[in-house]
Motif scaffolding. Structure first.
Motif, PDB file in Angstrom:
ATOM      1  N   SER A  70       0.764  -1.298   0.129  1.00  0.00           N
ATOM      2  CA  SER A  70       0.146   0.149   0.065  1.00  0.00           C
ATOM      3  C   SER A  70       0.861   1.265  -0.055  1.00  0.00           C
ATOM      4  O   SER A  70       0.410   2.321  -0.576  1.00  0.00           O
ATOM      5  CB  SER A  70      -1.079   0.082   0.966  1.00  0.00           C
ATOM      6  N   ASN A  71       2.065   1.166   0.856  1.00  0.00           N
ATOM      7  CA  ASN A  71       2.914   2.407   0.706  1.00  0.00           C
ATOM      8  C   ASN A  71       3.700   2.395  -0.662  1.00  0.00           C
ATOM      9  O   ASN A  71       3.683   3.544  -1.251  1.00  0.00           O
ATOM     10  CB  ASN A  71       3.877   2.299   1.697  1.00  0.00           C
ATOM     11  N   GLU A  72       4.139   1.248  -1.178  1.00  0.00           N
ATOM     12  CA  GLU A  72       4.903   1.350  -2.480  1.00  0.00           C
ATOM     13  C   GLU A  72       3.930   1.767  -3.569  1.00  0.00           C
ATOM     14  O   GLU A  72       4.199   2.597  -4.593  1.00  0.00           O
ATOM     15  CB  GLU A  72       5.272  -0.094  -2.807  1.00  0.00           C
ATOM     16  N   PHE A  73       2.681   1.274  -3.534  1.00  0.00           N
ATOM     17  CA  PHE A  73       1.778   1.794  -4.839  1.00  0.00           C
ATOM     18  C   PHE A  73       0.662   3.156  -4.413  1.00  0.00           C
ATOM     19  O   PHE A  73      -0.072   3.143  -5.027  1.00  0.00           O
ATOM     20  CB  PHE A  73       1.030   0.536  -5.153  1.00  0.00           C
ATOM     21  N   GLY A  74       0.858   3.617  -3.201  1.00  0.00           N
ATOM     22  CA  GLY A  74       0.363   4.808  -3.055  1.00  0.00           C
ATOM     23  C   GLY A  74      -1.173   4.667  -2.490  1.00  0.00           C
ATOM     24  O   GLY A  74      -1.899   5.732  -2.716  1.00  0.00           O
ATOM     25  N   LEU A  75      -1.306   3.629  -2.172  1.00  0.00           N
ATOM     26  CA  LEU A  75      -2.903   3.135  -1.962  1.00  0.00           C
ATOM     27  C   LEU A  75      -3.283   4.225  -0.554  1.00  0.00           C
ATOM     28  O   LEU A  75      -4.256   4.735  -0.482  1.00  0.00           O
ATOM     29  CB  LEU A  75      -3.090   1.737  -1.507  1.00  0.00           C
ATOM     30  N   LEU A  76      -2.299   4.141   0.467  1.00  0.00           N
ATOM     31  CA  LEU A  76      -2.778   4.777   1.738  1.00  0.00           C
ATOM     32  C   LEU A  76      -2.498   6.319   1.502  1.00  0.00           C
ATOM     33  O   LEU A  76      -3.666   7.101   2.011  1.00  0.00           O
ATOM     34  CB  LEU A  76      -1.723   4.274   2.670  1.00  0.00           C
ATOM     35  N   ALA A  77      -1.608   6.761   0.776  1.00  0.00           N
ATOM     36  CA  ALA A  77      -1.568   8.231   0.544  1.00  0.00           C
ATOM     37  C   ALA A  77      -2.796   8.614  -0.247  1.00  0.00           C
ATOM     38  O   ALA A  77      -3.453   9.706   0.066  1.00  0.00           O
ATOM     39  CB  ALA A  77      -0.178   8.470  -0.188  1.00  0.00           C
ATOM     40  N   THR A  78      -3.216   7.893  -1.195  1.00  0.00           N
ATOM     41  CA  THR A  78      -4.684   8.380  -1.814  1.00  0.00           C
ATOM     42  C   THR A  78      -5.668   8.164  -1.024  1.00  0.00           C
ATOM     43  O   THR A  78      -6.562   9.212  -1.230  1.00  0.00           O
ATOM     44  CB  THR A  78      -4.551   7.461  -3.348  1.00  0.00           C
ATOM     45  N   LEU A  79      -5.720   7.159  -0.005  1.00  0.00           N
ATOM     46  CA  LEU A  79      -6.684   7.119   0.854  1.00  0.00           C
ATOM     47  C   LEU A  79      -7.172   8.340   1.733  1.00  0.00           C
ATOM     48  O   LEU A  79      -7.980   8.563   1.897  1.00  0.00           O
ATOM     49  CB  LEU A  79      -6.542   5.901   1.743  1.00  0.00           C
ATOM     50  N   THR A  80      -6.031   8.998   2.118  1.00  0.00           N
ATOM     51  CA  THR A  80      -6.001  10.188   2.953  1.00  0.00           C
ATOM     52  C   THR A  80      -6.558  11.304   2.112  1.00  0.00           C
ATOM     53  O   THR A  80      -6.656  12.238   2.923  1.00  0.00           O
ATOM     54  CB  THR A  80      -4.784  10.377   3.492  1.00  0.00           C
ATOM     55  N   MET A  81      -6.786  11.201   0.816  1.00  0.00           N
ATOM     56  CA  MET A  81      -7.395  12.449  -0.035  1.00  0.00           C
ATOM     57  C   MET A  81      -9.118  12.474   0.416  1.00  0.00           C
ATOM     58  O   MET A  81      -9.549  13.506   0.208  1.00  0.00           O
ATOM     59  CB  MET A  81      -7.085  12.348  -1.309  1.00  0.00           C
ATOM     60  N   GLY A  82      -9.497  11.399   1.055  1.00  0.00           N
ATOM     61  CA  GLY A  82     -10.773  11.354   1.208  1.00  0.00           C
ATOM     62  C   GLY A  82     -11.233  11.128   2.681  1.00  0.00           C
ATOM     63  O   GLY A  82     -10.229  11.510   3.451  1.00  0.00           O
ATOM     64  N   ASP A  83     -12.338  11.214   3.176  1.00  0.00           N
ATOM     65  CA  ASP A  83     -12.763  11.063   4.309  1.00  0.00           C
ATOM     66  C   ASP A  83     -14.351  10.626   4.486  1.00  0.00           C
ATOM     67  O   ASP A  83     -14.671  10.128   3.483  1.00  0.00           O
ATOM     68  CB  ASP A  83     -12.735  12.487   5.212  1.00  0.00           C
ATOM     69  N   ASP A  84     -14.812  10.112   5.719  1.00  0.00           N
ATOM     70  CA  ASP A  84     -16.174   9.553   5.772  1.00  0.00           C
ATOM     71  C   ASP A  84     -16.990   9.940   4.803  1.00  0.00           C
ATOM     72  O   ASP A  84     -17.873   9.299   4.159  1.00  0.00           O
ATOM     73  CB  ASP A  84     -16.530   9.670   7.342  1.00  0.00           C
ATOM     74  N   ALA A  85     -17.064  11.168   4.672  1.00  0.00           N
ATOM     75  CA  ALA A  85     -18.186  12.020   3.986  1.00  0.00           C
ATOM     76  C   ALA A  85     -17.915  11.954   2.376  1.00  0.00           C
ATOM     77  O   ALA A  85     -18.946  11.816   1.468  1.00  0.00           O
ATOM     78  CB  ALA A  85     -18.452  13.355   4.188  1.00  0.00           C
ATOM     79  N   ASN A  86     -16.622  12.231   1.949  1.00  0.00           N
ATOM     80  CA  ASN A  86     -16.149  11.954   0.473  1.00  0.00           C
ATOM     81  C   ASN A  86     -15.165  10.823   0.567  1.00  0.00           C
ATOM     82  O   ASN A  86     -13.977  11.166   0.345  1.00  0.00           O
ATOM     83  CB  ASN A  86     -15.720  13.612   0.187  1.00  0.00           C
ATOM     84  N   PRO A  87     -15.566   9.737   0.556  1.00  0.00           N
ATOM     85  CA  PRO A  87     -14.366   8.564   0.463  1.00  0.00           C
ATOM     86  C   PRO A  87     -14.235   8.369  -1.025  1.00  0.00           C
ATOM     87  O   PRO A  87     -14.551   8.993  -1.887  1.00  0.00           O
ATOM     88  CB  PRO A  87     -15.509   7.255   0.839  1.00  0.00           C
ATOM     89  N   VAL A  88     -12.706   7.774  -1.031  1.00  0.00           N
ATOM     90  CA  VAL A  88     -12.070   7.398  -2.206  1.00  0.00           C
ATOM     91  C   VAL A  88     -12.648   6.372  -3.143  1.00  0.00           C
ATOM     92  O   VAL A  88     -12.926   5.413  -2.476  1.00  0.00           O
ATOM     93  CB  VAL A  88     -10.561   7.534  -2.033  1.00  0.00           C
ATOM     94  N   ALA A  89     -12.899   6.488  -4.208  1.00  0.00           N
ATOM     95  CA  ALA A  89     -13.602   5.409  -5.112  1.00  0.00           C
ATOM     96  C   ALA A  89     -12.493   4.566  -5.426  1.00  0.00           C
ATOM     97  O   ALA A  89     -11.309   4.840  -5.576  1.00  0.00           O
ATOM     98  CB  ALA A  89     -14.017   6.220  -6.493  1.00  0.00           C
ATOM     99  N   LEU A  90     -12.948   3.061  -5.287  1.00  0.00           N
ATOM    100  CA  LEU A  90     -11.849   1.901  -6.088  1.00  0.00           C
ATOM    101  C   LEU A  90     -11.321   2.356  -7.294  1.00  0.00           C
ATOM    102  O   LEU A  90     -10.080   2.034  -7.353  1.00  0.00           O
ATOM    103  CB  LEU A  90     -12.781   0.634  -6.003  1.00  0.00           C
TER     104      LEU A  90
END
Ligand SMILES: C[S@@+](CC[C@H](N)C(=O)[O-])C[C@H]1O[C@@H](n2cnc3c(N)ncnc32)[C@H](O)[C@@H]1O
Length: 412
Positions: A70-90
């Motif tokens: 998740s760190n190597e492929f930026g999944l967690l960093a991308t996840l932090t661009m969202g929040d409960d109200a505006n979650p990040v799409a798959l």
């Protein structure tokens, strides 16, 4: 007794939900916070069926593997661009990572199970406190090192212990580390043969030092070691000092005269720029040869001996003894097995670091952790005398103090 547990269950569940929702209520009470963590972990294990025990253990690789991916492929960093109200799409996670849908879905499902993501609506993910913890640079560095270097060595311990004297493939690879990384080099030669690995290991060491309690909290350096020191006297020799972090710690607490010297292998000393900038002298020194800095106030050796077998430790310690004066102190900082049973007052609970470090020492170096009696014995074999053991973390890290024994008075 049992009846009251059953009738209080609903209340207990409510309390647990509140701790999950408001973990900060315990942020000022460290002992309660860690006791609740310990007990909830034990409750969880106590409630397990055999199938659940199997499941918990068989998937233990996954937190490390999913964090690394998740760190190597930026999944967690991308996840932090969202929040409960505006979650990040798959679909966004797939796009930024460049990985396929099935793999990203599996990793995100694991994060949701693990508490490092939530899925408020189907196919949309939001970060949690754990997502942010996993993105802390110290955590990333440490997990990268354990995923790439130490973790795989744990996995080969069984093969090594069940094979003959020439190692599992008969090629002379003796340690689990050598088997797993397909090398006959020693751990440190292997690290130094690749700058990325080298940086990863020392990044991990620095991260651990930054977050754990320090030995300088239990040794009053100026009062106990450096009192009345002259300008040109060496007050601290950091043997196998790595990036020099402990010399820098001493530099911070040391206000009297005297020099601080850090020693290590050439490739390590070369990179210890931060220590030099802090005023620490650096020196290439092989600790199997006689210590060249004579009569220093303190000779310090941290997280080194656990990487060597007894005979090598005796050689390292005996190489320091001729340099020590009658007032020199040798300080070993390392893990002490069984420290719980030597603690006065309330006996600490079993911890994770002491056995994890012992098994890592065995896997990476074919070496071992030691009890305080073992250290006493090693020191005696090297012609030194153990004077004190000061445990400074609740996971068994201790300062083991030693000196040169006074020469026997010849009564004849
Ligand atoms: C686990 S690291 C500990 C570093 C440091 N003492 C600390 O606590 O961060 C062990 C260190 O021993 C050094 N080392 C290994 N063999 C050595 C040798 N023969 N002479 C001097 N240093 C050596 C390694 O280069 C490494 O920096």
């Amino acid at each position: 007794m049992k009846g009251s547990v059953a009738s209080d269950t609903a209340y207990f569940i409510e309390q647990l939900k509140l701790f999950i929702k408001y973990p900060e209520v315990l942020s000022n009470d460290e002992s309660h916070r860690s006791e609740i963590q310990r007990l909830t972990r034990l409750v969880s294990v106590a409630l397990e069926t055999p199938q659940e025990s199997m499941q918990r253990i068989m998937f233990t690789y996954l937190p490390l593997v999913t964090a690394r991916l998740s760190n190597e492929f930026g999944l967690l960093a991308t996840l932090t661009m969202g929040d409960d109200a505006n979650p990040v799409a798959l679909s966004d996670l797939i796009k930024t990572s460049g990985l396929d849908k099935s793999l990203v879905s599996a990793i995100m499902d694991y994060h949701c199970y693990h508490g490092s993501a939530i899925e408020p609506r189907q196919g949309f993910y939001a970060p949690t406190k754990l997502t942010h913890n996993l993105l802390d640079p110290k955590v990333v560095t440490t997990l990268t090192c354990w995923h790439d270097i130490v973790g795989p060595a744990y996995g080969s311990l069984h093969r090594v212990l069940t094979s003959g004297p020439n190692g599992p493939d008969g090629s002379g690879k003796k340690t689990a580390f050598q088997v797993t990384h397909n090398t006959t080099q020693s751990f440190y030669d292997w690290l130094e043969s690749n700058p990325e690995r080298h940086a990863s290991f020392y990044g991990y060491m620095a991260a651990v030092h930054a977050v754990t309690k320090k030995w300088v909290d239990v040794v009053q350096f100026d009062e106990e070691i450096a009192h009345n020191a002259h300008e040109n006297e060496v007050v601290f020799v950091d043997i196998g000092g790595g990036d020099g972090s402990q010399s820098i710690e001493v530099q911070k607490v040391h206000n009297l005269g005297g020099k601080i010297v850090m020693q290590d292998r050439a490739a390590v000393v070369e990179k210890a720029q931060k220590a030099r900038e802090a005023g620490v002298e650096t020196m290439v020194y092989d600790f199997f040869t006689e210590q060249p800095v004579k009569g220093a106030r303190a000779y310090f050796i941290q997280f080194v001996l656990l990487n060597w077998v007894d005979d090598d430790c005796v050689r390292i310690l005996a190489s320091q003894a001729p340099a020590m004066g009658p007032d020199s102190v040798l300080m070993i900082v390392d893990y002490v097995q069984g420290h719980r049973w030597e603690t006065k007052g309330k006996i600490p609970e079993p911890d994770l670091w002491t056995p994890a470090a012992a098994l890592a020492a065995r896997a990476c170096h074919e070496a071992q952790s030691r009890s305080s009696a073992d250290y006493r014995h090693l020191l005696e074999r090297a012609g030194l005398e153990m004077t004190e053991v000061r445990v400074f973390t609740n996971f068994g890290q201790a300062v083991i103090m030693a000196k040169k024994p006074k020469p026997a008075v010849d009564g004849s």
